[in-house]
Design a protein around this motif. Structure first.
Motif, short mmCIF file in Angstrom:
data_model
loop_
_atom_site.label_atom_id
_atom_site.label_comp_id
_atom_site.label_asym_id
_atom_site.label_seq_id
_atom_site.Cartn_x
_atom_site.Cartn_y
_atom_site.Cartn_z
N PRO A 167 30.47 5.53 26.00
CA PRO A 167 29.56 6.62 25.88
C PRO A 167 30.29 7.70 24.92
CG PRO A 167 30.53 6.47 27.93
CD PRO A 167 30.94 5.02 27.30
N ASP A 168 31.72 7.62 24.76
CA ASP A 168 32.16 8.60 23.86
C ASP A 168 32.22 8.14 22.37
OD1 ASP A 168 33.97 6.30 23.70
OD2 ASP A 168 35.65 7.22 24.53
N GLY A 169 31.50 7.08 22.09
CA GLY A 169 31.32 6.37 20.73
C GLY A 169 32.48 5.70 20.21
N ALA A 170 33.47 5.41 21.06
CA ALA A 170 34.68 4.77 20.74
C ALA A 170 34.22 2.97 20.94
CB ALA A 170 36.05 5.01 21.35
N ILE A 171 35.02 2.25 20.21
CA ILE A 171 34.91 0.76 20.60
C ILE A 171 35.97 0.42 21.21
CG2 ILE A 171 34.52 -1.30 19.39
CD1 ILE A 171 32.59 0.46 18.37
N TYR A 172 35.73 -0.48 22.59
CA TYR A 172 36.57 -0.95 23.34
C TYR A 172 36.50 -2.46 23.19
CZ TYR A 172 36.63 3.67 25.39
OH TYR A 172 36.90 5.05 25.49
N ILE A 173 37.85 -2.93 22.96
CA ILE A 173 37.91 -4.51 22.76
C ILE A 173 38.85 -5.18 23.82
CG2 ILE A 173 38.91 -6.02 20.97
CD1 ILE A 173 38.18 -3.88 18.65
N SER A 174 38.50 -6.24 24.09
CA SER A 174 39.16 -7.31 24.96
C SER A 174 40.09 -7.90 23.84
CB SER A 174 38.41 -8.26 25.61
OG SER A 174 37.65 -7.52 26.73
N ASN A 175 41.50 -7.37 23.87
CA ASN A 175 42.48 -8.22 22.96
C ASN A 175 43.42 -8.98 23.86
OD1 ASN A 175 43.72 -8.31 20.29
ND2 ASN A 175 45.27 -6.86 20.90
N PHE A 176 44.05 -10.04 23.22
CA PHE A 176 44.92 -11.12 23.88
C PHE A 176 43.82 -11.59 25.00
CE2 PHE A 176 48.25 -8.79 22.14
CZ PHE A 176 49.30 -9.73 21.88
N GLY A 177 42.64 -11.89 24.52
CA GLY A 177 41.58 -12.05 25.34
C GLY A 177 41.58 -13.71 25.84
N ALA A 178 41.75 -14.54 24.94
CA ALA A 178 41.80 -16.11 24.93
C ALA A 178 43.35 -16.17 25.00
CB ALA A 178 40.99 -16.65 23.93
N ALA A 179 44.05 -15.61 25.89
CA ALA A 179 45.62 -15.78 25.69
C ALA A 179 46.08 -16.00 27.32
CB ALA A 179 46.27 -14.50 25.51
N PRO A 180 47.20 -16.47 27.50
CA PRO A 180 47.88 -16.89 28.72
C PRO A 180 47.60 -15.47 29.60
CG PRO A 180 49.41 -17.65 26.93
CD PRO A 180 48.24 -16.77 26.37
N PRO A 181 47.55 -15.66 31.01
CA PRO A 181 47.14 -14.60 31.67
C PRO A 181 48.47 -13.45 31.76
CG PRO A 181 46.93 -16.70 32.81
CD PRO A 181 47.56 -17.27 31.77
N GLY A 182 48.12 -12.28 32.16
CA GLY A 182 49.00 -11.14 32.09
C GLY A 182 49.23 -10.48 30.81
N LEU A 183 48.74 -11.19 29.72
CA LEU A 183 48.89 -10.63 28.41
C LEU A 183 47.60 -9.69 27.85
CD1 LEU A 183 50.47 -13.43 26.11
CD2 LEU A 183 51.53 -11.60 27.46
N GLY A 184 46.46 -9.74 28.73
CA GLY A 184 45.31 -9.05 28.16
C GLY A 184 45.37 -7.60 28.06
N GLN A 185 44.83 -7.18 27.10
CA GLN A 185 44.71 -5.60 26.67
C GLN A 185 43.36 -5.29 26.78
OE1 GLN A 185 46.82 -5.33 23.11
NE2 GLN A 185 48.72 -4.85 23.98
N ILE A 186 42.88 -4.01 26.77
CA ILE A 186 41.91 -3.34 26.70
C ILE A 186 42.15 -2.18 25.55
CG2 ILE A 186 39.66 -2.08 27.04
CD1 ILE A 186 39.76 -4.95 28.16
N LEU A 187 41.94 -2.49 24.38
CA LEU A 187 41.96 -1.31 23.18
C LEU A 187 40.91 -0.50 22.82
CD1 LEU A 187 43.49 -3.72 20.50
CD2 LEU A 187 44.55 -2.50 22.20
#
Length: 360
Positions: free
Chosen positions: A334-354
């Motif tokens: 809603p703020d116009g920013a893009i939110y991305i699932s990074n390290f998405g197809a990666a080993p558990p625990g590494l995942g980020q939202i950018l």
């Protein structure tokens, strides 16, 4: 030999070196909104303003032998109730909405997982798309499907059994390489439109519509019956019509993948092309299209080769972010920013939202 097809969320063992090998992100303004996630996939903002994130989980100890299995070396899968949906209310403020959802971990050395694939809201009600369920993923009592989530109580119930749908409605041209066949599917993206839910399945190559009220499931399009090559529909969005991206076969052939326009009657055509391994599509309020690419490099997924590009209504293509590490999904906030699932197809625990502040 038929090249192995990358089935939406499957990693290769070489990707265990993500953290050390990935170059720094390049963009005007990129911040880590959340971290420590277990394979973040689809994500949506809810009516409460919070960001809801599907997570693939960590698999589990269970295997099966009384049903069709995913062939080695990917199979057999090891299943368990370790997938979840998380809610992010601010930078680093992550809580669990619901857990105990089916997750399957492959037999590859990387231990990649499938679990909750995406989320969507119909009104104030949260729905989720399951990809780690089914007997072939080590979860015979919990099929792949669409579920309704009671976010207040942390409980869930099935709306539709999509494992059964795949068996009842086989596609015209199953995946050409039998090594890659997923009996329960690898469901990927979901979007809510006019009270119904639309979901993509890249392994069997189809898009279905699910009625949240009745559970009725109708196939909108059998992509496999309309293309001589494997397309693999992944991320899907709605902008007057449906638009979905395609992953394409591996090894990766850069700039050979596309974004397709799809009508509710099942007619689809190439809308724009020249992309690579598309896993997400979104439009802003200025009709600019954002395309998320898993890996913009030849061969197999290259850590740090993920990219976000923007296409203006005039057709001008602009790179927004480079250096992403196997990103899997995105949404516009809603703020116009893009939110991305990074390290998405990666080993558990590494995942980020950018969070990406987009320059005007």
């Amino acid at each position: 030999m038929e090249p192995r097809l990358f089935r939406a969320v499957t990693l290769l063992s070489s990707l265990l070196l993500f953290a050390a090998a990935a170059p720094p992100l390049e963009a005007q303004s990129v911040t880590v909104f959340a971290s420590g996630l277990d394979g973040p996939r689809g994500l949506k903002f809810g009516p409460d303003g919070a960001l809801y994130v599907a997570e693939a989980g960590r698999g589990g100890p269970n295997t099966t032998s009384n049903c069709e299995q995913v062939p080695a070396p990917v199979g057999p899968y090891h299943g368990g109730p370790s997938a979840r949906i998380s809610k992010i209310t601010g930078p680093g403020h992550v809580t669990t909405v619901v857990d105990g959802l089916p997750s399957g971990q492959s037999s590859l050395p990387s231990g990649d997982t499938v679990g909750v694939a995406d989320v969507a809201f119909v009104g104030n009600t949260l729905f989720a798309l399951l990809s780690g369920g089914g007997c072939s993923h080590g979860n015979p009592a919990a099929p792949n499907g669409v579920i309704r989530v009671d976010a207040d109580r942390g409980t869930w119930t099935y709306v539709a059994d999509l494992s059964a749908v795949l068996k009842a409605l086989p596609v015209a041209n199953p995946i050409p390489s039998v090594d890659d066949f997923e009996p329960d599917g690898t469901w990927y993206g979901m979007v809510a439109v006019r009270g119904d839910l639309y979901a993509t399945e890249p392994n069997h190559q189809q898009i279905v519509r699910v009625s949240p009220g009745t559970g009725r499931t109708d196939r909108i399009v059998d992509v496999s019956g309309s293309s001589a090559i494997w397309v693999g529909p992944t991320g899907i969005t709605y902008h007057g019509n449906f638009f979905f991206g395609n992953l394409g076969p591996f090894p990766i052939n850069p700039r050979s993948d596309s974004v397709f326009k799809l009508t509710t009657s099942g007619q689809f055509k190439v809308w724009d092309t020249g992309f690579t391994t598309v896993v997400g599509v979104a439009f802003d309020d200025r009709d600019r299209m954002y395309v998320l690419e898993l890996s913009d490099a030849p061969g197999f997924p290259n850590p740090g080769a993920g990219k976000l590009v923007r296409v203006s209504p005039s057709g001008e293509v602009e790179g927004i972010v480079t250096g992403l590490v196997v990103p899997t999904a995105m949404t516009i906030g809603p703020d116009g920013a893009i939110y991305i699932s990074n390290f998405g197809a990666a080993p558990p625990g590494l995942g980020q939202i950018l969070r990406v502040d987009v320059a005007e």
